[in-house]
Design an enzyme around this catalytic site. Structure first.
Site, PDB file in Angstrom:
ATOM      1  N   TYR A 208      43.717  39.096  41.900  1.00  0.00           N
ATOM      2  CA  TYR A 208      44.559  40.589  42.760  1.00  0.00           C
ATOM      3  C   TYR A 208      42.943  41.711  42.560  1.00  0.00           C
ATOM      4  O   TYR A 208      43.248  42.365  43.422  1.00  0.00           O
ATOM      5  CB  TYR A 208      45.457  40.935  41.824  1.00  0.00           C
ATOM      6  CG  TYR A 208      46.843  40.409  41.633  1.00  0.00           C
ATOM      7  CD1 TYR A 208      47.385  41.012  43.411  1.00  0.00           C
ATOM      8  CD2 TYR A 208      46.910  39.152  41.659  1.00  0.00           C
ATOM      9  CE1 TYR A 208      49.033  40.267  43.001  1.00  0.00           C
ATOM     10  CE2 TYR A 208      48.676  38.628  41.721  1.00  0.00           C
ATOM     11  CZ  TYR A 208      49.423  38.898  42.596  1.00  0.00           C
ATOM     12  OH  TYR A 208      50.169  38.785  42.485  1.00  0.00           O
TER      13      TYR A 208
ATOM     14  N   CYS B 169      57.263  36.505  43.858  1.00  0.00           N
ATOM     15  CA  CYS B 169      56.190  36.841  42.478  1.00  0.00           C
ATOM     16  C   CYS B 169      55.733  36.066  41.543  1.00  0.00           C
ATOM     17  O   CYS B 169      56.346  35.241  40.474  1.00  0.00           O
ATOM     18  CB  CYS B 169      56.706  38.333  41.470  1.00  0.00           C
ATOM     19  SG  CYS B 169      55.299  38.741  40.474  1.00  0.00           S
TER      20      CYS B 169
END
Length: 351
Positions: A195, A58
């Protein structure tokens, strides 16, 4: 793999799809835990009390790991890596039962730790997450807050925390307004922009996000042609917020998230800057691109086949050729950080 907690119980996203998608556009959910550590608060900066749960894959967790390293908090905030098979979200310890600091509980999934903090919790179990063993509760799960607390909450930013030179102030007052504005732009267009492009299910939304990504990269390329780092000759908060996105760009966002107008290698200043940051003493220890690739490509929302690519992008050990822009001002502090990591995080770094 996708899911969330509703009233303390894990629920898979199911046939209805990802609830973060609205009209084909990806909308990032707000972080729900926003308490702050600091002197004079009910969360004093006590060594050993706080625990950082972080995934190698992440980028939001990656920035917290990097700032913890830069600020030499290795003996104050313990790291709990949580990579492993993604069943019910993140595993707590590679899918094995593990004790939660400050409690007698044994958990398998990260969401169970969230529910220890709030038995009726509703939301996603995200990383990074900062846990308070003193009160058995989540302190914060917003990466921007966590890195700011690491910079300021454990004492004045320019104060030595051990026998070495003071760690760098990541947001000095003289540059604070510039850093705040730059962080906001980079977050919207690039950190989160990849994203918005990768998870979009609408052509117009995808194109707008992807073009925004490259407009930001173009701006950063121009900025970095005349300065070694984004602000001055020391990597500041903006640099460590940007690094995880650049580190993943060619191996993940370029192909998997369809941000493919140009690879990062097409930006000489940006790619050299990335290698310069990567060469910072001790930083490469906190960079696991192979695990990041596996983490992203295991997500059926963007890679239904689960096939893992064999390439990992460019060689970050290539000389960065940026010394002509001026000497770095954080060399001794970063050497001390690397030494401290070796003493306190040897097991984590070897795993």
């Amino acid at each position: 793999m996708g899911g969330r907690v509703i009233d303390g119980h894990w629920v898979e996203d199911g046939a209805a799809g990802d609830p973060r998608l609205h009209g084909g556009r990806f909308v990032r959910a707000a972080s729900l835990f926003r308490d702050r550590i600091g002197a004079g608060t009910d969360l004093p900066p006590v060594a050993g009390r706080y625990h950082l749960y972080a995934s190698w894959s992440c980028p939001w967790a990656h920035r917290a790991l990097l700032v913890r390293h830069v600020k030499r908090l290795h003996d104050r905030v313990t790291v709990h890596p949580i990579d492993g098979p993604r069943v019910q979200g993140y595993p707590a310890a590679d899918g094995r039962p593990v004790a939660v600091p400050g409690s007698d509980a044994q958990v398998v999934h990260l969401h169970q730790i969230y529910c220890l903090s709030d038995a009726t919790y509703t939301g996603r179990s995200t990383v990074p997450m900062l846990w308070d063993a003193g009160r058995c509760r989540v302190v914060n799960n917003e990466s921007a807050d966590i890195i700011d607390m690491f910079d300021r909450g454990f004492g004045r930013p320019d104060t030595a925390i051990d026998d070495g030179p003071p760690p760098p102030d990541l947001c000095p007052a003289a540059h604070e307004a510039e850093i705040e504005a730059l962080d906001a732009r980079i977050h919207g267009a690039l950190n989160n922009g990849v994203y918005l492009a990768g998870y979009a299910r609408d052509q117009a939304a995808y194109e707008a996000a992807a073009r925004g990504v490259f407009a930001m990269l173009d701006d950063l390329e121009a900025r970095l042609q005349t300065r070694r780092f984004l602000i001055d000759n020391i990597p500041r908060r903006s640099d460590w917020r940007l690094f995880p996105t650049l580190f993943r760009f060619d191996a993940i966002y370029y192909g998997l998230f369809k941000c493919n107008l140009r690879p990062l290698a097409a930006y000489p200043a940006l790619s050299g800057y990335l290698r310069d940051l990567y060469a910072t003493p001790g930083i490469r220890q906190w960079c696991r691109l192979d695990r990041a690739v596996h983490g992203y490509y295991a997500d059926p929302a963007v890679n239904p086949t689960g096939t893992i690519p064999i390439g990992l992008g460019s060689d970050l050990d290539t000389p960065h050729d940026r010394d002509h822009l001026g000497p770095r001002g954080d060399g001794p502090a970063m050497a001390a950080a690397a030494a401290m990591a070796g003493r306190h995080d040897a097991a984590i770094l070897a795993g």
